[in-house]
Design a protein around this motif. Structure first.
Motif, mmCIF file in Angstrom:
data_model
loop_
_atom_site.group_PDB
_atom_site.id
_atom_site.type_symbol
_atom_site.label_atom_id
_atom_site.label_comp_id
_atom_site.label_asym_id
_atom_site.label_seq_id
_atom_site.Cartn_x
_atom_site.Cartn_y
_atom_site.Cartn_z
ATOM 1 N N LEU A 1 0.942 -1.291 0.005
ATOM 2 C CA LEU A 1 0.008 -0.048 0.028
ATOM 3 C C LEU A 1 0.765 1.187 0.064
ATOM 4 N N ASN A 2 2.160 1.044 -0.006
ATOM 5 C CA ASN A 2 2.879 2.479 0.186
ATOM 6 C C ASN A 2 4.406 2.554 -0.605
ATOM 7 N N ILE A 3 4.210 2.889 -1.728
ATOM 8 C CA ILE A 3 5.418 3.005 -2.536
ATOM 9 C C ILE A 3 5.778 4.450 -2.669
ATOM 10 N N LEU A 4 6.780 5.039 -1.967
ATOM 11 C CA LEU A 4 6.717 6.573 -2.005
ATOM 12 C C LEU A 4 7.153 6.979 -3.541
ATOM 13 N N CYS A 5 6.488 7.919 -3.903
ATOM 14 C CA CYS A 5 7.182 8.274 -5.254
ATOM 15 C C CYS A 5 7.177 9.785 -5.455
ATOM 16 N N MET B 1 0.862 3.368 -5.530
ATOM 17 C CA MET B 1 1.969 4.609 -5.530
ATOM 18 C C MET B 1 1.335 5.750 -4.625
ATOM 19 N N ASN B 2 2.478 5.895 -3.807
ATOM 20 C CA ASN B 2 2.135 6.881 -2.608
ATOM 21 C C ASN B 2 2.563 8.435 -2.707
ATOM 22 N N ASN B 3 1.949 9.527 -3.020
ATOM 23 C CA ASN B 3 2.546 10.734 -3.135
ATOM 24 C C ASN B 3 2.361 11.426 -1.696
#
Lengths: 143, 341
Positions: free
Chosen positions: B7-11, B36-38
């Motif tokens: 649930l949380n891939i920082l991009c 993809m987490n903004n």
């Protein structure tokens, strides 16, 4: 006599170090190196208690240097201590790598069965679309 | 463990260009849904004197997604994969909660996550309609007390709490903090509605689903909850996000089978028949009022307009027309809305 029960973690070593020019990644993992790496994490996480409790049963019982598969044994009562330390492994020997657990089995045999199944699936997905003439290649599973 | 999600891939742009590496690693580890987490710490501030609002430009959801041609290559290799987008912000002011609904760009994002900084704001977040995930900074001590009543509200609303595990892998001191924070959260919510995700900055910090479940056990979840926290709870977040977007402004009609109604009418006594005759002769204004009351009751109980529907059936004669009643009820609900607002 009561049987001493164990749990076996079946893991895949995934090397993450930088690729050198032209050559592919060096394997060279040995059972001893993996054991030392996991043992260090158990020491960091659970301290002397964790070490002492696992002393009799904790060992690396199988390693395949070709497929980078490794099987780690721990006593059933305390296998959680090993399980929680496995994701924290970052280095094996001098090489950066981490472990990916794919199966937790009660016997070596059940792990072997799973591994054969897993490898067959891997071969199948890798050769998908490629015409394999030799039927034996499809059956290959490095159990 | 079916259908694991990450649930949380920082991009955001500060995190470097290795987003593709991380997504590739996550897919190879066996994750099926990649989010993809903004992360934008401050996106909405309100000036006190002039009352002007100042917003930080938020990139569109499509900008942070993996480009189509690369994603197609991934799709050839891994089956049943899916990518979603998520927006995360730090809440330091109650006005920012308001900003979550105002900003147009945010509507493109699938999931909204917030990181409250005080106890009051935490309670606000727990009762908000616009939040899917409440997240915490696992590298520092949580600066407020977490109280049971707010958690209960959040469980009722279907809001999930996120624990990020990559700080625990990165560094021993951060590990202590994250274990401490995790235990603090888990003692209050008892392992319900907890989601485990990475929040990684490098591909090395990602771990496979079963390893993450093992870490969950280290954090104080039990075995079943730890497995759920990687798979089915994450699905619940995605569903909650989808429901949040679609359900606003719609009324749900629950229609009972016709057989039941006829049986009811047959079983009704003579006295009720008498009352039927009297109600049919009632003035339209009064019947309106009774309907309004029925609808209001329904709103409170959540049992949408079933009782008022039945009421109307009793009012009408046996040869009623079904569609007619439905349309009239919907008209009434519209008028009620106007009165309320």
């Amino acid at each position: 006599m009561v049987r001493l029960k164990n749990r076996y973690y079946l893991c895949e070593i995934i090397p993450t170090g930088e690729k050198k020019q032209g050559t592919h990644l060096v394997g060279g993992f040995t059972e001893r190196l993996v054991f030392k790496a996991v043992q260090k994490e158990v020491q960091d996480l659970h301290g002397d208690y964790g070490q002492g409790v696992l002393m009799g049963s904790f060992s690396v019982s199988y390693l395949n240097p070709d497929t980078n598969m490794v099987m780690i044994r721990a006593g059933r009562d305390y296998h959680r201590l090993v399980g929680s330390a496995l994701p924290l492994v970052k280095k094996i020997g001098h090489q950066e790598a981490f472990l990916r657990t794919i199966h937790l089995g009660g016997t070596i045999r059940s792990c072997q069965k799973f591994l054969i199944k897993h490898n067959k699936q891997f071969v199948k997905s890798a050769t998908e679309g490629v015409d394999v003439a030799d039927p034996e290649v499809k059956e290959q599973g490095n159990g | 463990m079916a259908h694991p999600c990450e649930l949380n891939i920082l991009c955001d742009k500060n995190s470097g260009n290795n987003v593709e590496d991380r997504v590739k690693m996550a897919l190879s580890l066996g994750y099926e849904v990649i989010v993809m987490n903004n992360f934008i710490p401050e996106f909405y501030t309100k000036k006190k004197k002039k009352g002007q609002e100042k917003t930080v430009p938020v990139p569109e959801a499509s900008e942070i997604k993996i480009p189509e041609h690369i994603w197609k290559e991934f799709k050839k290799r891994y089956k049943n994969i899916q990518q979603c987008t998520r927006f995360t912000t730090v809440i330091t002011d109650a006005a920012q909660m308001h900003g979550l609904t105002k900003q147009k760009e945010l509507k493109g994002y699938d999931i909204t996550a917030v990181q409250p900084t005080t106890e009051k704001l935490f309670h606000n977040c727990c009762t908000s309609d616009d939040v899917d995930i409440i997240t915490f900074d696992m590298t520092e001590k949580i600066p407020f007390k977490i109280k049971r009543p707010s958690i209960n509200k959040a469980l009722e609303m279907g809001i999930h709490f996120e624990l990020t595990y990559s700080p625990a892998i990165r560094d021993p001191t951060l590990r202590k903090h994250s274990i401490r924070n995790a235990i603090k959260i888990l003692t209050v919510c008892k392992g319900k509605n907890v989601v485990l995700s990475s929040g990684c900055e490098r591909a090395v910090e990602l771990r496979g689903p079963s390893d993450v479940a093992n870490l969950g056990i280290l954090f104080g979840l039990n075995e079943a909850q730890a497995k759920e926290a990687v798979s089915s709870r994450c699905r619940a977040v995605l569903l909650h996000a989808e429901a949040r977007k679609t359900i606003r402004g719609t009324a749900v009609m629950k229609v009972t089978p016709v057989v039941d109604i006829s049986q009811k009418l047959q079983s009704s006594t003579e006295s009720q028949k008498n009352s039927l005759q009297t109600t049919s002769e009632l003035m339209p204004d009064e019947s309106d009022k009774s309907d309004c009351n029925g609808l209001k009751e329904d709103r409170r109980t959540g049992n949408v307009s079933e009782s008022s529907f039945r009421k109307r059936l009793h009012e009408k004669d046996t040869d009623f027309q079904f569609e007619d009643t439905v349309s009239s009820v919907s008209k009434k609900s519209k008028t009620v809305n106007v009165v309320d607002s």
